[in-house]
Design a protein around this motif. Structure first.
Motif, PDB file in Angstrom:
ATOM      1  N   VAL A   1       0.663  -1.180  -0.215  1.00  0.00           N
ATOM      2  CA  VAL A   1       0.075  -0.055   0.184  1.00  0.00           C
ATOM      3  C   VAL A   1       0.769   1.143   0.064  1.00  0.00           C
ATOM      4  N   VAL A   2       0.366   2.276  -0.460  1.00  0.00           N
ATOM      5  CA  VAL A   2       1.043   3.689  -0.522  1.00  0.00           C
ATOM      6  C   VAL A   2       1.045   4.049   0.923  1.00  0.00           C
ATOM      7  N   ARG A   3       2.530   4.236   1.343  1.00  0.00           N
ATOM      8  CA  ARG A   3       2.434   4.687   2.708  1.00  0.00           C
ATOM      9  C   ARG A   3       3.071   5.986   2.872  1.00  0.00           C
ATOM     10  N   ASP A   4       2.790   6.740   3.933  1.00  0.00           N
ATOM     11  CA  ASP A   4       3.231   8.110   4.160  1.00  0.00           C
ATOM     12  C   ASP A   4       4.608   8.095   4.238  1.00  0.00           C
ATOM     13  N   ASN A   5       5.310   9.051   3.939  1.00  0.00           N
ATOM     14  CA  ASN A   5       7.038   9.182   3.944  1.00  0.00           C
ATOM     15  C   ASN A   5       7.277   9.514   5.341  1.00  0.00           C
ATOM     16  N   ASP A   6       8.532   9.309   5.630  1.00  0.00           N
ATOM     17  CA  ASP A   6       9.217   9.620   6.925  1.00  0.00           C
ATOM     18  C   ASP A   6       8.826  10.833   7.768  1.00  0.00           C
ATOM     19  N   ALA A   7       8.529  11.862   6.831  1.00  0.00           N
ATOM     20  CA  ALA A   7       8.161  13.332   7.141  1.00  0.00           C
ATOM     21  C   ALA A   7       6.739  13.454   7.539  1.00  0.00           C
TER      22      ALA A   7
END
Length: 146
Positions: free
Chosen positions: A34-40
């Motif tokens: 799944v598209v996951r949020d980036n570290d920021a």
């Protein structure tokens, strides 16, 4: 073997309902990314581009290699393109084999390939703007295991 490159969302359960229904299959392994949020914490979406004929052919070639190398009864690869929001399914790999070790290893091999070598171009769209995703060293290193 079923290779799909599509913009539409997919239903993992429906795809797996009839997958691996062969008397010699003792293991079915599936993975859905799944598209996951980036570290920021600012990822809004990911835009994925590809060249249709080239992409499907390249994935089919690597899936054929996996099928031969691990004596798989079946292989399914689904990869989406277009604008995908955070949390959206982006790809799925399923393998069916007589034994679990072959099914797991083949699925892992295919996922490493899709992450690093499949001809997709990914752009992260964040609150700050948009940037193309570059290859990560750890993804490249994972391919060395195969």
């Amino acid at each position: 073997m079923d290779i799909r490159v599509q913009s539409e969302a997919f239903d993992t359960g429906a795809l797996l309902a009839d997958f691996g229904k062969d008397g010699r299959v003792g293991a079915v392994v599936s993975f859905t990314g799944v598209v996951r949020d980036n570290d920021a914490g600012s990822l809004q979406a990911m835009e994925i581009e590809h060249y249709p004929a080239m992409t499907e052919r390249a994935i089919r070639e690597i899936a054929t290699q996996a099928q031969t190398r691990w004596d798989l009864a079946d292989v399914l690869v689904v990869h989406r393109y277009g604008l995908l929001e955070t949390g959206a399914p982006i790809m799925m790999v399923a393998t069916a084999a007589a034994h679990r070790k072959a099914a797991f290893e083949a699925a892992d091999f295919l996922m490493d390939y899709l992450k690093s070598r499949a001809p997709f171009w990914k752009k992260e769209i964040t609150l700050e703007g948009a940037d193309w995703v570059v290859a990560k060293v750890e993804d490249e290193d994972a391919l060395k295991n195969w």
